[in-house]
Design an enzyme around this catalytic site. Structure first.
Site, short mmCIF file in Angstrom:
data_model
loop_
_atom_site.label_atom_id
_atom_site.label_comp_id
_atom_site.label_asym_id
_atom_site.label_seq_id
_atom_site.Cartn_x
_atom_site.Cartn_y
_atom_site.Cartn_z
N GLU A 173 -18.94 -108.70 -68.30
CA GLU A 173 -18.79 -108.45 -69.64
C GLU A 173 -19.88 -108.85 -70.54
O GLU A 173 -20.04 -110.10 -70.45
CB GLU A 173 -17.36 -108.59 -70.11
N ASP A 192 -14.35 -106.90 -60.63
CA ASP A 192 -14.68 -107.13 -62.22
C ASP A 192 -14.64 -108.82 -62.16
O ASP A 192 -13.56 -109.34 -61.56
CB ASP A 192 -13.32 -106.87 -62.84
N GLU A 204 -16.80 -99.66 -73.95
CA GLU A 204 -15.56 -99.52 -74.30
C GLU A 204 -15.30 -99.50 -75.51
O GLU A 204 -15.78 -100.29 -76.25
CB GLU A 204 -14.79 -100.61 -73.43
N LYS A 263 -18.70 -106.25 -61.82
CA LYS A 263 -18.85 -105.99 -63.30
C LYS A 263 -19.02 -107.34 -64.26
O LYS A 263 -17.84 -108.15 -63.94
CB LYS A 263 -17.87 -105.05 -63.74
N ASP A 296 -10.05 -106.65 -64.20
CA ASP A 296 -9.11 -107.85 -64.28
C ASP A 296 -7.97 -107.33 -65.19
O ASP A 296 -7.06 -108.01 -65.47
CB ASP A 296 -10.01 -108.87 -65.33
N SER A 297 -8.01 -105.99 -65.40
CA SER A 297 -6.89 -105.45 -65.94
C SER A 297 -5.48 -105.65 -65.20
O SER A 297 -4.43 -105.23 -65.73
CB SER A 297 -6.72 -103.89 -66.27
O1 KIV Z 1 -10.41 -104.35 -66.26
C1 KIV Z 1 -10.60 -103.24 -66.33
O2 KIV Z 1 -9.67 -102.40 -65.76
C2 KIV Z 1 -11.67 -102.84 -67.20
C3 KIV Z 1 -11.74 -101.38 -67.40
C4 KIV Z 1 -10.78 -101.05 -68.53
C5 KIV Z 1 -13.22 -100.77 -67.62
O3 KIV Z 1 -12.53 -103.29 -67.43
#
Ligand code: KIV
Length: 295
Positions: free
Chosen positions: A127, A95, A195, A125, A56-57
């Site tokens: 969180e 994510d 993280e 993924k 989600d980055s």
């Molecule tokens: O969103 C992302 O890129 C992440 C990484 C920093 C692990 O969650």
């Protein structure tokens, strides 16, 4: 004659959740990077990256947001689908963005399903390490969807955490995180991101669980590492967190190339004849009136 590779063999070209787990057992470091598009995914695959995270980055790196909070499920699915169309040999992890899995088990199951069906991801993924998140992980895994956990700094909770702060700094906090990690493993997660924690905390977690830990800002003792691709390639001038090593200067490359293009367009040296198409002599003669048109 050597025996044929079996599913879960770390030497198989195509990475799977099984081969990623096997890498920890064999002491082979796992390499993960984010990617959000097909050509980049193809490059990462070509050089042998093990896992691609469609993080989600994408919100901070490509969509112009200041955090990951505004990123939607549709955003990540859109980019994950692009990555999967490159057919990389890396395991593709989508994510799950803010509030796309915490409302109810049903919501989590439906949305994680979409990440695989529409986004082409092979794992999701999620969180968090609280009991409620662990329950969600268990349900998603039970539905046949591989889950990567994510503990330590969880950027979707920045408002609750009070910003991008290092987590697990005390022995007590580290112990809590070890427990969270064990619960995620017990719920069926195949690996987890850790993280922004001290190296000692990440080491304690990595030694406690049998699934691979993937660190970002978590020191050298994790089973693997992940970085946001555009951070390590140097796209951003002002973003310089301690845990990011810049392996390139893409910003300078882009600036130089675009400046050269701009100058050549302005002074008329681009496009030259090597980058242009021509008519036959006869046609150009007719166009400019040097040859009479047929009667
Ligand atoms: O969103 C992302 O890129 C992440 C990484 C920093 C692990 O969650």
């Amino acid at each position: 004659m050597s025996s044929p590779p079996y599913d879960g063999d770390i030497d198989l070209a195509r990475k799977t959740t099984h081969s990623i787990r096997l890498m920890k057992k064999k002491g082979k470091k796992i390499v993960m990077l984010t990617a959000y598009d097909a050509p980049t995914a193809a490059i990462l695959s070509e050089v042998g990256v093990d896992m691609i995270l469609i993080g989600d980055s994408v919100g901070n790196t490509l969509l112009g947001y200041e955090s990951t909070i505004p990123v939607t499920l549709e955003d990540v699915i859109h980019h994950s689908a692009a990555v999967s169309r490159a057919r990389p040999d890396c395991l593709i992890v989508g994510d799950m963005p803010f509030m796309s899995y915490k409302v109810s088990t049903q919501q989590a199951l439906e949305n994680c399903g979409l990440m695989l069906q529409e986004g082409g991801a092979e794992a999701v993924k999620i969180e968090g390490g609280s009991d409620s998140v662990v329950d969600i992980v268990r349900s998603v895994v039970d539905a046949g969807i591989p889950v990567m956990g994510h503990i330590g700094l969880t950027p979707q909770s920045i408002y609750q955490l009070g910003g991008y702060r290092i987590q697990g700094r005390t022995a007590d906090m580290a112990e809590i995180m070890v427990k969270q990690a064990l619960h995620l493993e017990e719920a069926g997660a195949f690996s987890m991101v850790i993280e922004l924690v001290p190296s000692e905390t990440a080491k304690a977690i990595t030694e406690a669980v049998s699934i691979p830990t993937i660190g970002i800002g978590a020191g050298p003792y994790c089973d693997g590492q992940v970085l946001v691709l555009w951070d390590m390639l140097g796209l951003f001038e002002d973003f310089k967190p301690k845990f990011v090593k810049k392996y390139g200067n893409v910003r300078e490359l882009i600036k130089n190339a675009v400046t050269e293009y701009l100058n050549e367009v302005r002074d008329g040296t681009f496009p030259d004849e090597t980058h242009s198409f021509e008519m036959t002599e006869e046609e150009s003669g007719r166009l400019y009136g040097r040859i009479k048109p047929p009667d």
